[in-house]
Design a protein around this motif. Sequence first.
Motif, PDB file in Angstrom:
ATOM      1  N   PRO A  95       0.810  -1.225   0.000  1.00  0.00           N
ATOM      2  CA  PRO A  95       0.000   0.000   0.000  1.00  0.00           C
ATOM      3  C   PRO A  95       0.840   1.271   0.000  1.00  0.00           C
ATOM      4  O   PRO A  95       1.987   1.281   0.451  1.00  0.00           O
ATOM      5  CB  PRO A  95      -0.793  -0.118   1.309  1.00  0.00           C
ATOM      6  CG  PRO A  95       0.130  -0.883   2.208  1.00  0.00           C
ATOM      7  CD  PRO A  95       0.801  -1.885   1.317  1.00  0.00           C
ATOM      8  N   ASP A  96       0.263   2.344  -0.512  1.00  0.00           N
ATOM      9  CA  ASP A  96       0.836   3.682  -0.384  1.00  0.00           C
ATOM     10  C   ASP A  96       0.349   4.347   0.899  1.00  0.00           C
ATOM     11  O   ASP A  96       1.050   5.174   1.486  1.00  0.00           O
ATOM     12  CB  ASP A  96       0.425   4.565  -1.573  1.00  0.00           C
ATOM     13  CG  ASP A  96       0.900   4.015  -2.895  1.00  0.00           C
ATOM     14  OD1 ASP A  96       2.122   3.921  -3.076  1.00  0.00           O
ATOM     15  OD2 ASP A  96       0.047   3.690  -3.745  1.00  0.00           O
ATOM     16  N   ILE A  97      -0.870   3.983   1.305  1.00  0.00           N
ATOM     17  CA  ILE A  97      -1.523   4.586   2.468  1.00  0.00           C
ATOM     18  C   ILE A  97      -2.025   3.483   3.393  1.00  0.00           C
ATOM     19  O   ILE A  97      -2.697   2.547   2.963  1.00  0.00           O
ATOM     20  CB  ILE A  97      -2.738   5.448   2.032  1.00  0.00           C
ATOM     21  CG1 ILE A  97      -2.306   6.611   1.142  1.00  0.00           C
ATOM     22  CG2 ILE A  97      -3.512   5.946   3.251  1.00  0.00           C
ATOM     23  CD1 ILE A  97      -1.588   7.729   1.858  1.00  0.00           C
ATOM     24  N   LEU A  98      -1.716   3.613   4.677  1.00  0.00           N
ATOM     25  CA  LEU A  98      -2.340   2.807   5.714  1.00  0.00           C
ATOM     26  C   LEU A  98      -3.071   3.762   6.643  1.00  0.00           C
ATOM     27  O   LEU A  98      -2.444   4.562   7.335  1.00  0.00           O
ATOM     28  CB  LEU A  98      -1.290   2.007   6.492  1.00  0.00           C
ATOM     29  CG  LEU A  98      -0.840   0.672   5.899  1.00  0.00           C
ATOM     30  CD1 LEU A  98       0.248   0.045   6.766  1.00  0.00           C
ATOM     31  CD2 LEU A  98      -2.015  -0.285   5.762  1.00  0.00           C
ATOM     32  N   HIS A  99      -4.390   3.689   6.636  1.00  0.00           N
ATOM     33  CA  HIS A  99      -5.202   4.607   7.437  1.00  0.00           C
ATOM     34  C   HIS A  99      -5.910   3.804   8.514  1.00  0.00           C
ATOM     35  O   HIS A  99      -6.789   2.989   8.231  1.00  0.00           O
ATOM     36  CB  HIS A  99      -6.219   5.321   6.540  1.00  0.00           C
ATOM     37  CG  HIS A  99      -6.891   6.472   7.209  1.00  0.00           C
ATOM     38  ND1 HIS A  99      -7.515   7.484   6.508  1.00  0.00           N
ATOM     39  CD2 HIS A  99      -7.049   6.799   8.530  1.00  0.00           C
ATOM     40  CE1 HIS A  99      -8.014   8.363   7.355  1.00  0.00           C
ATOM     41  NE2 HIS A  99      -7.756   7.957   8.593  1.00  0.00           N
ATOM     42  N   GLY A 100      -5.510   4.014   9.773  1.00  0.00           N
ATOM     43  CA  GLY A 100      -6.100   3.313  10.898  1.00  0.00           C
ATOM     44  C   GLY A 100      -7.216   4.119  11.540  1.00  0.00           C
ATOM     45  O   GLY A 100      -7.088   5.329  11.744  1.00  0.00           O
ATOM     46  N   HIS A 101      -8.311   3.449  11.862  1.00  0.00           N
ATOM     47  CA  HIS A 101      -9.486   4.091  12.453  1.00  0.00           C
ATOM     48  C   HIS A 101      -9.777   3.459  13.805  1.00  0.00           C
ATOM     49  O   HIS A 101      -9.885   2.235  13.923  1.00  0.00           O
ATOM     50  CB  HIS A 101     -10.701   3.928  11.534  1.00  0.00           C
ATOM     51  CG  HIS A 101     -10.477   4.437  10.146  1.00  0.00           C
ATOM     52  ND1 HIS A 101     -10.841   5.707   9.747  1.00  0.00           N
ATOM     53  CD2 HIS A 101      -9.905   3.848   9.057  1.00  0.00           C
ATOM     54  CE1 HIS A 101     -10.526   5.868   8.469  1.00  0.00           C
ATOM     55  NE2 HIS A 101      -9.954   4.754   8.032  1.00  0.00           N
ATOM     56  N   GLY A 102      -9.912   4.287  14.846  1.00  0.00           N
ATOM     57  CA  GLY A 102     -10.095   3.764  16.185  1.00  0.00           C
ATOM     58  C   GLY A 102      -8.770   3.291  16.766  1.00  0.00           C
ATOM     59  O   GLY A 102      -7.761   3.197  16.057  1.00  0.00           O
ATOM     60  N   ALA A 103      -8.769   2.993  18.062  1.00  0.00           N
ATOM     61  CA  ALA A 103      -7.513   2.677  18.755  1.00  0.00           C
ATOM     62  C   ALA A 103      -6.815   1.452  18.175  1.00  0.00           C
ATOM     63  O   ALA A 103      -5.612   1.488  17.883  1.00  0.00           O
ATOM     64  CB  ALA A 103      -7.792   2.472  20.241  1.00  0.00           C
ATOM     65  N   LYS A 104      -7.550   0.340  18.002  1.00  0.00           N
ATOM     66  CA  LYS A 104      -6.932  -0.877  17.484  1.00  0.00           C
ATOM     67  C   LYS A 104      -6.521  -0.709  16.021  1.00  0.00           C
ATOM     68  O   LYS A 104      -5.428  -1.125  15.609  1.00  0.00           O
ATOM     69  CB  LYS A 104      -7.884  -2.064  17.635  1.00  0.00           C
ATOM     70  CG  LYS A 104      -7.903  -2.679  19.035  1.00  0.00           C
ATOM     71  CD  LYS A 104      -6.563  -3.302  19.378  1.00  0.00           C
ATOM     72  CE  LYS A 104      -6.544  -3.947  20.760  1.00  0.00           C
ATOM     73  NZ  LYS A 104      -7.234  -5.232  20.830  1.00  0.00           N
TER      74      LYS A 104
END
Length: 391
Positions: A95-104
């Motif tokens: 990936p070019d982007i790793l977008h994490g949502h929420g704590a986990k």
Amino acid sequence: MSEPRPLRIIHCFRSPIGGIFRHVRDLAEAHARQGHEIGIVCDSTTGGSYEDALFDEIRPFLALGLIRLPIRRSIGPADLKALWNSYKEIRSLRPDILHGHGAKGGALSRIIGSALRVNRYCVARLYSPHGGSLHYSERTLSGKAVFFLERLQEYLTDAIVFVCDFERRTYETKVGMPRVRSQIVYNGIDDRDFEIVAARPDAVDFLYIGMMRDLKGPDIFIDAFARTERIIGRPLSAMMIGDGPQQGEYEQAMVKLGLGRRIKMLPAMKAREAFARTRNVVIPSRAESMPYIVLEALAARKPVIASRVGGIPEVLGEDSKALATPGDALALAHVMADALTQAHWPAEVMPDEVRFKAIFSASAMSANIMRLYSELVSKQDSAPEPSSRSA
């Protein structure tokens, strides 16, 4: 000037339920239509047939696939296995982007993204709290530990995206001023959600829709409904739609209060289908960030009654008469009674439609997020390679 290249974007989050799931689905569809390749990594143990149907709807937009594996809600040894399995899956997708949502999701995206960078692969690492760990109290030992971990992970972060100003201010208070790039991008909903949903002939007076857990306030809704009946002096009708771990407790509470016949409970369904069953939507949450249900209800032209929590005042207005003190069933009941007894209450209290759509549309949200993605990737692409990197 050359057109920006298509990006490979992976969204990581734990629970495919509620606002985070809606947020990711909207971004995935919007960015896929622009030619970008999208993937999702999330928990496999959460959700049911309703969520499975939502996944089926979004699959055509997931060129990088849907990866579901066990991710526990609490922190524990099982996280190491989830982290390793996620790393193996994500590494192969480049990936070019790793977008994490929420704590986990934020932990997965930032730790895995950093591991990829150690292995000489550039990827931008983003984090959106969506409330999440920010609901902890800074006065408790567990809260202090969580906020320490949040601060520590900033070293693995390229940008933090807040969905409202309340979330930004909460982060600054509990974690500290971000030491990395940060910006606010309001949640937004699709143009098709801005069509009026008319109430059915058998529509109830009030609707609660959301997760069946105390944080969201279903118990407050039940108490406030009973108090509203006493204030107005006649029986009313209500509906509770959703699933969750404490559903049985709320059913028992309704029976004890003699409300079993006047409050109907239904399983989770699409919001617009639920809106047709009511004349007013009530959000009695004890804590929130920027709940989608508020935006969806207003777009459908449903009057909204809510607790003064999270980013809700940024939508309804800081001095809105539709807002009640959090956790106060009597205060909420008085607002509910006003909504039923004052003829012009919705027109006088609800926000301006034009301004609301300009700020909280999915097109604005996805454009702002993509602008941030592109800037971060351009920065990564233009950065000088480490001297140790082989040609």
